[in-house]
Each structure stands twice: as structure tokens, then as C-alpha cells.
Design a protein around this motif. Structure first.
Motif, PDB file in Angstrom:
ATOM      1  N   VAL A  40       9.135  -4.329   7.743  1.00  0.00           N
ATOM      2  CA  VAL A  40      10.033  -3.559   6.867  1.00  0.00           C
ATOM      3  C   VAL A  40      10.378  -4.351   5.607  1.00  0.00           C
ATOM      4  CG1 VAL A  40      12.301  -2.485   6.665  1.00  0.00           C
ATOM      5  CG2 VAL A  40      10.933  -2.117   8.721  1.00  0.00           C
ATOM      6  N   SER A  41      10.776  -5.602   5.759  1.00  0.00           N
ATOM      7  CA  SER A  41      11.077  -6.383   4.554  1.00  0.00           C
ATOM      8  C   SER A  41       9.814  -6.606   3.731  1.00  0.00           C
ATOM      9  CB  SER A  41      11.750  -7.712   4.909  1.00  0.00           C
ATOM     10  OG  SER A  41      10.834  -8.610   5.484  1.00  0.00           O
ATOM     11  N   HIS A  42       8.676  -6.677   4.394  1.00  0.00           N
ATOM     12  CA  HIS A  42       7.393  -6.828   3.703  1.00  0.00           C
ATOM     13  C   HIS A  42       7.083  -5.584   2.861  1.00  0.00           C
ATOM     14  CE1 HIS A  42       3.905  -9.250   3.093  1.00  0.00           C
ATOM     15  NE2 HIS A  42       3.067  -8.502   3.789  1.00  0.00           N
ATOM     16  N   TYR A  43       7.295  -4.403   3.447  1.00  0.00           N
ATOM     17  CA  TYR A  43       7.122  -3.152   2.682  1.00  0.00           C
ATOM     18  C   TYR A  43       8.018  -3.169   1.443  1.00  0.00           C
ATOM     19  CZ  TYR A  43       4.856  -0.478   6.520  1.00  0.00           C
ATOM     20  OH  TYR A  43       4.021   0.009   7.478  1.00  0.00           O
ATOM     21  N   ILE A  44       9.277  -3.515   1.654  1.00  0.00           N
ATOM     22  CA  ILE A  44      10.257  -3.499   0.561  1.00  0.00           C
ATOM     23  C   ILE A  44       9.838  -4.474  -0.544  1.00  0.00           C
ATOM     24  CG2 ILE A  44      12.646  -4.093  -0.040  1.00  0.00           C
ATOM     25  CD1 ILE A  44      13.435  -2.901   2.750  1.00  0.00           C
ATOM     26  N   ASP A  45       9.416  -5.667  -0.165  1.00  0.00           N
ATOM     27  CA  ASP A  45       8.990  -6.664  -1.155  1.00  0.00           C
ATOM     28  C   ASP A  45       7.741  -6.221  -1.905  1.00  0.00           C
ATOM     29  OD1 ASP A  45      11.104  -8.275  -0.392  1.00  0.00           O
ATOM     30  OD2 ASP A  45       9.877  -9.648   0.798  1.00  0.00           O
TER      31      ASP A  45
ATOM     32  N   GLY B  43      10.669   7.064   3.549  1.00  0.00           N
ATOM     33  CA  GLY B  43      11.909   6.554   2.983  1.00  0.00           C
ATOM     34  C   GLY B  43      11.741   5.973   1.589  1.00  0.00           C
ATOM     35  N   PHE B  44      10.502   5.774   1.186  1.00  0.00           N
ATOM     36  CA  PHE B  44      10.210   5.225  -0.142  1.00  0.00           C
ATOM     37  C   PHE B  44       9.897   6.360  -1.107  1.00  0.00           C
ATOM     38  CE2 PHE B  44       9.456   1.741   2.700  1.00  0.00           C
ATOM     39  CZ  PHE B  44       9.829   0.612   1.982  1.00  0.00           C
ATOM     40  N   PRO B  45      10.288   6.228  -2.380  1.00  0.00           N
ATOM     41  CA  PRO B  45       9.997   7.287  -3.359  1.00  0.00           C
ATOM     42  C   PRO B  45       8.510   7.636  -3.427  1.00  0.00           C
ATOM     43  CG  PRO B  45      11.534   5.717  -4.288  1.00  0.00           C
ATOM     44  CD  PRO B  45      11.080   5.155  -2.967  1.00  0.00           C
ATOM     45  N   ASN B  46       7.643   6.628  -3.278  1.00  0.00           N
ATOM     46  CA  ASN B  46       6.204   6.862  -3.284  1.00  0.00           C
ATOM     47  C   ASN B  46       5.642   6.404  -1.947  1.00  0.00           C
ATOM     48  OD1 ASN B  46       3.447   6.911  -3.628  1.00  0.00           O
ATOM     49  ND2 ASN B  46       3.449   5.883  -5.610  1.00  0.00           N
ATOM     50  N   GLY B  47       5.676   7.285  -0.965  1.00  0.00           N
ATOM     51  CA  GLY B  47       5.194   6.954   0.378  1.00  0.00           C
ATOM     52  C   GLY B  47       3.707   6.672   0.416  1.00  0.00           C
ATOM     53  N   GLU B  48       2.957   7.259  -0.488  1.00  0.00           N
ATOM     54  CA  GLU B  48       1.513   7.005  -0.536  1.00  0.00           C
ATOM     55  C   GLU B  48       1.228   5.532  -0.826  1.00  0.00           C
ATOM     56  OE1 GLU B  48      -1.154   8.850   0.336  1.00  0.00           O
ATOM     57  OE2 GLU B  48       0.402  10.198   1.084  1.00  0.00           O
ATOM     58  N   LEU B  49       2.064   4.904  -1.619  1.00  0.00           N
ATOM     59  CA  LEU B  49       1.883   3.498  -1.932  1.00  0.00           C
ATOM     60  C   LEU B  49       2.056   2.649  -0.670  1.00  0.00           C
ATOM     61  CD1 LEU B  49       1.299   1.442  -4.138  1.00  0.00           C
ATOM     62  CD2 LEU B  49       3.736   1.422  -4.679  1.00  0.00           C
ATOM     63  N   ILE B  50       2.988   3.015   0.174  1.00  0.00           N
ATOM     64  CA  ILE B  50       3.192   2.306   1.444  1.00  0.00           C
ATOM     65  C   ILE B  50       1.950   2.445   2.312  1.00  0.00           C
ATOM     66  CG2 ILE B  50       4.562   2.224   3.586  1.00  0.00           C
ATOM     67  CD1 ILE B  50       5.995   1.143   1.060  1.00  0.00           C
ATOM     68  N   ARG B  51       1.394   3.645   2.418  1.00  0.00           N
ATOM     69  CA  ARG B  51       0.168   3.846   3.197  1.00  0.00           C
ATOM     70  C   ARG B  51      -0.985   3.019   2.615  1.00  0.00           C
ATOM     71  NH1 ARG B  51       2.996   8.066   4.159  1.00  0.00           N
ATOM     72  NH2 ARG B  51       2.606  10.108   3.407  1.00  0.00           N
ATOM     73  N   GLU B  52      -1.006   2.885   1.296  1.00  0.00           N
ATOM     74  CA  GLU B  52      -2.029   2.075   0.633  1.00  0.00           C
ATOM     75  C   GLU B  52      -1.911   0.602   1.040  1.00  0.00           C
ATOM     76  OE1 GLU B  52      -2.591   0.811  -3.921  1.00  0.00           O
ATOM     77  OE2 GLU B  52      -2.595   2.998  -3.607  1.00  0.00           O
ATOM     78  N   PHE B  53      -0.688   0.105   1.172  1.00  0.00           N
ATOM     79  CA  PHE B  53      -0.489  -1.293   1.587  1.00  0.00           C
ATOM     80  C   PHE B  53      -1.185  -1.576   2.914  1.00  0.00           C
ATOM     81  CE2 PHE B  53       3.962  -1.469  -0.589  1.00  0.00           C
ATOM     82  CZ  PHE B  53       3.366  -1.518  -1.835  1.00  0.00           C
ATOM     83  N   LEU B  54      -1.140  -0.610   3.821  1.00  0.00           N
ATOM     84  CA  LEU B  54      -1.716  -0.790   5.147  1.00  0.00           C
ATOM     85  C   LEU B  54      -3.227  -0.992   5.102  1.00  0.00           C
ATOM     86  CD1 LEU B  54       0.362   1.934   6.999  1.00  0.00           C
ATOM     87  CD2 LEU B  54       0.746  -0.534   7.014  1.00  0.00           C
ATOM     88  N   HIS B  55      -3.841  -0.605   4.006  1.00  0.00           N
ATOM     89  CA  HIS B  55      -5.290  -0.766   3.834  1.00  0.00           C
ATOM     90  C   HIS B  55      -5.624  -1.873   2.832  1.00  0.00           C
ATOM     91  CE1 HIS B  55      -6.255   2.826   6.162  1.00  0.00           C
ATOM     92  NE2 HIS B  55      -5.188   3.369   5.612  1.00  0.00           N
ATOM     93  N   THR B  56      -4.612  -2.576   2.344  1.00  0.00           N
ATOM     94  CA  THR B  56      -4.816  -3.613   1.333  1.00  0.00           C
ATOM     95  C   THR B  56      -5.051  -4.964   1.997  1.00  0.00           C
ATOM     96  OG1 THR B  56      -3.374  -2.427  -0.202  1.00  0.00           O
ATOM     97  CG2 THR B  56      -3.786  -4.755  -0.667  1.00  0.00           C
ATOM     98  N   PRO B  57      -6.180  -5.608   1.676  1.00  0.00           N
ATOM     99  CA  PRO B  57      -6.412  -6.946   2.235  1.00  0.00           C
ATOM    100  C   PRO B  57      -5.239  -7.887   1.914  1.00  0.00           C
ATOM    101  CG  PRO B  57      -8.406  -6.116   1.194  1.00  0.00           C
ATOM    102  CD  PRO B  57      -7.291  -5.149   0.844  1.00  0.00           C
ATOM    103  N   GLY B  58      -4.823  -8.631   2.920  1.00  0.00           N
ATOM    104  CA  GLY B  58      -3.734  -9.586   2.767  1.00  0.00           C
ATOM    105  C   GLY B  58      -2.380  -9.063   3.198  1.00  0.00           C
ATOM    106  N   PHE B  59      -2.227  -7.749   3.339  1.00  0.00           N
ATOM    107  CA  PHE B  59      -0.907  -7.213   3.694  1.00  0.00           C
ATOM    108  C   PHE B  59      -0.435  -7.748   5.049  1.00  0.00           C
ATOM    109  CE2 PHE B  59       1.928  -4.138   5.701  1.00  0.00           C
ATOM    110  CZ  PHE B  59       2.974  -4.160   4.783  1.00  0.00           C
ATOM    111  N   PHE B  60      -1.234  -7.579   6.075  1.00  0.00           N
ATOM    112  CA  PHE B  60      -0.814  -8.012   7.414  1.00  0.00           C
ATOM    113  C   PHE B  60      -0.781  -9.536   7.521  1.00  0.00           C
ATOM    114  CE2 PHE B  60      -2.215  -3.671   8.171  1.00  0.00           C
ATOM    115  CZ  PHE B  60      -1.172  -3.189   8.940  1.00  0.00           C
TER     116      PHE B  60
END
Length: 182
Positions: A18-23, A46-63
């Protein structure tokens, strides 16, 4: 006598997603979303642009770069002295997350053997005495004792034993300990 088994989720329990998403969101949009805004909402909505959050999940380095949940390292290490502990994470939905999660665990939890890491799709196959998770979809079908780790998205869940931090988890398991016969 066999030791009891604990299945521990990674994201939202050991890794502070959660804090990672926020950052990550703030770095990409300039907008800092308060954690309270996420209460009772599925993570992306909960984020204004939820698609961006879904994009993070597919971004190398996120996890790989997620912060460690405070107290988790010490608590998991202590639990391993009394219990058989397995880290159980749904990693196949986001294929790049698999190697990142292994690297993350090896860095932050080097005392956990690869033999105790379980990466899967659905967790319905998991057999243990306890499961610590932040999602109803994982706890709902679990046959052992269900321990809900508090996160904003599960704020409205009332049907599980809720734990707000690792200190509470450690205290719960300290009460479960059965002294060995002398």
C-alpha cells in the motif's frame, strides 16, 4: 509431534504494498493519495487513476522494490523457531513478479529457505494450520485458522480475526505456544 504450519502471504503482509502504491503514484503523478482515502476500496479504485496502479503491477522493479512491513522480519524469524513457516504468494498473475519476489525474499528474509517459498495462482490448494493474509479471496476457502492482516482494502471485513501489525501477530502466536513436556 509435528510442528504446526503457518502460511504467510507476501504482498500486504510482509511487503508494504500500500505505501509502495502511494509512493509510486506520487512520483508519477505528483499527487499524494492519503491512505485513508483507500479504506474499504479495492486497491486500484481508491486512486484517481486506477489504471496506473494496475500498470505498476506489470512494471519491472515494482515488486522488487517494495518496502518491508515493520516488524515482519523479526516476527517471521521467531515464528520459524516454533512453527513450520511457508511464504505463500500469488505470483503467476504477474509473471515478472515471480523472480522479483524471490529476490526480495532472499534480500529481506535470507533465513527463509527456497523450500519454504510457494508461488501459485489460487491459494485454495494451501494446507496449513494458520494462514496470515490480507485478502478474503485467499482466506475464504482456507480450512485452518484465518488471520486477517489489516490493509485499507479489507477495512470492512468483519468475519476474521484481524491483526493490525506484526507485534499483534507475534503476541497471538505466543499465546498459542504449548510448553513441551519435561
Amino acid at each position: 509431534m509435528a510442528r504446526k504450519r503457518i502460511a504467510i502471504d507476501m504482498d500486504g503482509v510482509m511487503a508494504d504494498i500500500v505505501s509502495h502504491y502511494i509512493d509510486w503514484y506520487a512520483k508519477r503523478t505528483g499527487e499524494l493519495v492519503p491512505v485513508e482515502r483507500l479504506n474499504g476500496m479495492p486497491e486500484p479504485t481508491g486512486f484517481p487513476n486506477g489504471e496506473l496502479i494496475r500498470e505498476f503491477l506489470h512494471t519491472p522493479g515494482f515488486f522488487r522494490t517494495a518496502p518491508v512491513m515493520p516488524g515482519s522480519q523479526e516476527a517471521v524469524k521467531a515464528l520459524m523457531e516454533e512453527y513450520e513457516v511457508f511464504i505463500v504468494s500469488a505470483a503467476v498473475e504477474f509473471p515478472q513478479s515471480l523472480s522479483e519476489k524471490v529476490e526480495w525474499l532472499n534480500e529481506h528474509f535470507p533465513f527463509i529457505s527456497w523450500k519454504n517459498m510457494v508461488f501459485c495462482g489460487l491459494k485454495t490448494i494451501v494446507q496449513a494450520d494458520y494462514m496470515i493474509d490480507d485478502y478474503d479471496k485467499n482466506l475464504r476457502y482456507f480450512n485452518g485458522e484465518r488471520l486477517l492482516f489489516s490493509q485499507p482494502h479489507n477495512a470492512n471485513y468483519t468475519e476474521y480475526n484481524r491483526f493490525d501489525n506484526w507485534e499483534q501477530i507475534a503476541a497471538f502466536f505466543a499465546k498459542q505456544a504449548v510448553p513441551l513436556a519435561s
